[in-house]
Design an enzyme around this catalytic site. Structure first.
Site, PDB file in Angstrom:
ATOM      1  N   LYS A 242       4.031  13.088 -17.970  1.00 60.52           N
ATOM      2  CA  LYS A 242       4.372  14.239 -17.125  1.00 60.52           C
ATOM      3  C   LYS A 242       4.893  15.363 -18.008  1.00 60.52           C
ATOM      4  CE  LYS A 242       7.033  15.391 -12.933  1.00 60.52           C
ATOM      5  NZ  LYS A 242       7.972  14.915 -11.894  1.00 60.52           N
TER       6      LYS A 242
ATOM      7  N   SER B 107       6.513  15.852  -7.150  1.00 61.06           N
ATOM      8  CA  SER B 107       6.110  16.790  -8.174  1.00 61.06           C
ATOM      9  C   SER B 107       5.207  16.193  -9.267  1.00 61.06           C
ATOM     10  CB  SER B 107       7.341  17.397  -8.827  1.00 61.06           C
ATOM     11  OG  SER B 107       8.033  16.436  -9.591  1.00 61.06           O
TER      12      SER B 107
ATOM     13  N   SER C 242       9.478  12.333  -6.427  1.00 59.84           N
ATOM     14  CA  SER C 242       8.366  12.902  -7.183  1.00 59.84           C
ATOM     15  C   SER C 242       7.380  11.877  -7.725  1.00 59.84           C
ATOM     16  CB  SER C 242       8.904  13.729  -8.355  1.00 59.84           C
ATOM     17  OG  SER C 242       9.446  14.932  -7.879  1.00 59.84           O
TER      18      SER C 242
END
Lengths: 426, 449
Positions: free
Chosen positions: B51, B125, B149
């Site tokens: 990420k 996210s 997320s």
């Protein structure tokens, strides 16, 4: 008048508060930095236990109660020297609270002692603001006093006492200590931010006392405000009106856990003021003299302890003063010799000291011989008939022998020999 | 239940395997916006994506924020280091909502698209992490969750998303959103692969003070608790699919019981107060001169200088900075920030009481996969309300796992199982059982690379 101080002192640790960069002096800017102390995204603080240990020791030395569990907070404000735009510091769960600085006749209360990180150093040069992050992350303690100081003299004594106590905790007291000074002659508090060094601190206080005094004299009231001190002109200038308290938006520092201080071994608790007081009582000596000798010289105290049983206290103090006068470091091995000579009431001149240091045997009598002879000669000269009288009656020089014996601390018999030799050479 | 990691290990990869993979992936990425960058020098190891808010040394790591453009961290996140030591190969940085601020993957320059249908959101996210996991056969994703997320995008993209107990995986190298809530976790195509990467990543890290050295347990639970208050706001289709799921659980000899937890309604406000308070301090450091976006006009006064830089923040980031700065300001701090901390402690206690005897189970998201256009119409508060199912375990730092259990209108839906602190392997074991029993397979109709 009320004065309160917020004194910031760098702690004597090898590495920074939250990273392993060195705190050593260096000339090369930004050479002792890493992602943590420059605040790079992704980095996070790791607490330096030694800094907490020293801070705990300082808190104890300043009669504070020490918290078993301490935590850190973020103090948020924007300034170019602050790499994360927040400073990691302490507030309610700080290392020490409710202590005191004990002056000779009064206690200045301490509200709080907190551990915090130093920002970077700002250098203004050629119209630019340059930043040196070598200093960023240096461990500091901030010592916050209550506004208990009421005279300039007390201010000096407070600073002196604080510095000597810190010296005994291993702090470099010759560093440029940064102080925020709260000073109010009337109701409202005036804060003078970021005064660097002790000299400036006193000067800022003096100026501010005069300034506020003049306002009051004219029937005015000094306003609540923040001022800054300009060392060049020796004056303070208004920097911000304090209509409201500063807003720092404190939150807990979530990257540091609550830290247990119980198992940190504090330094030996040598409190120079207490030691000086005890010695003064024990030996019926002058407290201030002792304190001045040992205040920034732990070596002097060590010498006292070493020779306390062997020599009279007056001899030790006199010898230490001699060392101080000649700038001899107090770990010097010449001290024993000086003690011996002082004990025999021998005057120690620079020349004598030189001999002691070079390891030459000091012939005690020789060093003062010419001096003694000179004195004798002068005394003889003051009476033109004395030599003639002496030839008839040796007793006429008894008063000279007595004077010399007393003055130079030598036996009367030796003094008589000197007098005779001077007369014979005339 | 199938380990792609184990399968990959036994295979000889032809020399150009990685080149082909990257080529195909780049092609696919044009449509989906899963990756912010690729590691073109990848030539070995089991591919893992990271990420974009997790630092990889020398690789642009921006948390999908314009203000961090060009930031190449001089160090690796600990989790990256640990995976690399285990012969994993870094594939690229995955897209996300800016700094993690979002649940649908659209709060960024290049909104992410659902691999099952690109009109739909991928969740967020960790949007890119979930898309990558869905479209790549041999791959695991290193993701991060603050308030959901990992679960949200895992559910919308039909993959397994695991969020460990807070402190179990080092956060060193994570570009912080809200430090007391942030957890690095993983996504994979099967629970067993999550177990493998978790096992490699845990353990005390001296670079993260909050990282823990605790032995994670694998204590199974027979009982599943459903919190009544969480069922109220469910979309009808989700509700009926979830009821069927519960029936299947009973068929597997699990017990299902319903419990009340009225206070759970306070989870959303408490979460948004704490996370915004911390985020607003974390984002204070972006002032435009040390890294990332740089303001080059040095004639400006400092206030104007950093204000210029901070224009780079997206709308949601600005909203959270303002919100966070407000809730920690002196005059209201006790009403918001301090109170939210108390709510967290209280909820933590209540959740733990339920979890002593059971897992907590719920759908992962209360709605079916929304279209990107529909989410854009929501107000921030409506938007935040959709986190109601993922926030409680995140607020309390509890291990939880989202896994696909059904499809609605061709789009996958997920369920979420929460376990006790440090019983991380138990929730993974449960999903392994589930996969074994139902021979769950990914639908490769989206095509696996």
């Amino acid at each position: 008048m009320k004065i309160g101080l917020e004194v910031h002192v760098a702690l004597p640790t090898k590495t920074k508060l939250f990273c392993s960069d060195s705190t050593a002096e260096t000339k090369e800017p930004n050479s002792q930095i890493c992602p943590i102390c420059v605040g790079f995204p992704g980095s996070r603080p790791v607490l330096n236990k030694e800094a907490v240990r020293v801070a705990k020791s300082i808190a104890i030395a300043l009669n504070c109660s020490v918290k078993d569990k301490i935590s850190f907070i973020r103090k948020v404000y924007f300034y170019p020297d602050l790499p994360k735009s927040f400073q990691i510091t302490q507030l309610s769960e700080s290392i020490g609270s409710e202590g005191s600085i004990e002056l000779e006749k009064k206690k200045i209360r301490i509200r709080r002692i907190q551990i915090e990180e130093d920002p970077a150093q700002i250098i203004r040069e050629g119209g630019y603001t340059l930043l040196d992050f070598n200093r960023s992350g240096t461990p500091l303690v901030e010592i916050v006093t209550e506004p208990d100081i009421t005279t300039e003299e007390e201010l000096r004594e407070t600073v002196f006492t604080l510095r000597t106590i810190l010296h005994y905790q291993g702090v470099d007291v010759n560093q440029e200590i940064k102080t925020d000074l709260n000073i109010s002659l009337a109701e409202d508090r005036v804060e003078i931010k970021n005064v660097t060094g002790i000299k400036n601190l006193i000067a800022a206080a003096q100026y501010e006392i005069a300034r506020q005094g003049a306002i009051i004299e004219k029937g005015g009231v000094p306003e609540k405000e923040t001022r800054s001190f300009d060392a060049a002109s020796g004056t303070t200038k208004a920097s911000r009106k304090k209509e409201s308290e500063e807003e720092y938006g404190f939150i807990y520092e979530p990257d540091l856990t609550v830290y247990d201080t119980k198992n940190l071994a504090e330094n030996a608790m040598r409190i120079p003021t207490k030691i000086a007081r005890d010695l003064a009582v024990k030996h019926n000596a002058n407290y201030k003299t002792i304190l001045e000798l040992i205040a920034f010289d732990t070596g002097a105290l060590n010498l006292i302890s070493t020779f306390e049983d062997e020599f009279s206290f007056n001899t030790i103090i006199a010898s230490l003063e001699i060392m101080k006068r000649f700038g001899e470091p107090s770990n010097s091995n010449v001290f024993k010799e000086i003690l011996n000579l002082t004990d025999q009431k021998i005057d120690i001149t620079r020349e004598v000291l030189k001999k002691i240091k070079s390891g030459d045997k000091v012939e005690i009598k020789k060093f003062s011989e010419s001096q003694i002879d000179e004195t004798i000669r002068k005394m003889l000269n003051s009476d033109a008939t004395i030599v003639e009288k002496y030839k008839k009656n040796k007793n006429v020089v008894n008063f000279i022998i007595g004077t010399i014996s007393k003055k130079y601390g030598i036996q009367p018999r030796e003094a008589a020999v000197r007098v005779e030799s001077v007369i014979n050479k005339l | 239940m199938k380990s792609y990691i184990a399968e990959f290990d036994t295979k000889e990869k032809p020399k150009d395997y990685y080149n082909k993979l990257l080529e195909n992936l780049k092609e696919k990425n044009r449509e989906l916006n899963a990756f912010n960058n690729f590691n073109d020098s990848l030539h070995g190891g089991f591919p893992f994506s990271v990420k974009d808010n997790i630092c990889v040394k020398g690789v642009e790591s921006t948390a999908s924020s314009k203000i961090l453009k060009t930031y190449k961290p001089p160090f690796n996140a600990t989790v990256v280091e640990r995976l690399q030591k285990n012969n994993f190969g870094f594939l690229g940085k995955t897209n996300m909502d800016e700094f993690g601020f979002g649940s649908f993957g659209i709060n960024c320059e290049a909104p992410a698209h659902n691999p099952f249908n690109s009109d739909y959101v991928a969740g967020g996210s960790s949007s890119g992490a979930a898309i990558a996991t869905a479209i790549l056969k041999y791959h695991v994703a290193v993701a991060e969750s603050t308030g959901g997320s990992i679960s949200s995008p895992a559910a919308f993209c039909g993959v397994v998303g695991f969020t460990p107990t807070y402190g179990v995986v080092s956060r060193n190298g994570l570009i912080d959103y809200a430090n007391s809530l942030d957890k690095i976790g993983f996504m994979a195509r099967s629970a067993i692969d999550v177990r493998k990467v978790l096992n490699m990543s845990t353990g005390r890290d001296t670079k993260d003070t909050t990282s823990l050295d605790v032995r994670l347990t694998d204590e199974p639970k027979i009982q599943f608790s459903v919190i009544n208050q969480l069922m109220n706001g469910l979309d009808g289709k989700i509700r009926s699919a979830f009821d069927k799921f519960l029936e299947k659980l009973k068929g597997m000899d699990y017990k299902v019981n319903y419990v009340d937890l009225k206070e759970i309604e306070a989870a959303i406000p408490a979460y948004y107060v704490i996370s915004a308070a911390e985020a607003s301090t974390n984002l204070a450091r972006y002032t435009g001169f040390k890294y990332g976006f740089k303001v080059n006009d040095f004639s400006k006064k400092y206030n104007d200088f950093f204000t210029e830089a901070r224009k780079q923040f997206g709308a949601e980031a600005k909203r959270r900075i303002i919100l966070g700065t407000f809730v920690r300001s002196a005059s209201v701090k006790n009403r918001y920030y301090i109170r939210a901390l108390k709510v967290r402690a209280m909820l933590n206690e209540k959740m733990r009481r339920i979890l002593r005897e059971s897992f907590i189970v719920s759908p992962t998201m209360p709605i079916t996969t929304p279209k990107i256009a529909d989410i854009e119409k929501l107000s921030p508060v409506q938007n935040y309300a959709l986190d109601i199912l993922t926030i409680p375990p995140n607020l309390c730092g509890l291990p939880h796992i989202s896994f696909p259990y059904d499809y609605i209108g061709g789009m996958p839906i997920g369920a979420q199982v929460i376990g006790e602190h440090f019983n991380d392997y138990a929730v993974i074991s449960f999903v392994e059982n589930w996969e074994r029993k139902f021979k769950y397979k990914f639908r490769y109709n989206i095509g696996a690379l």
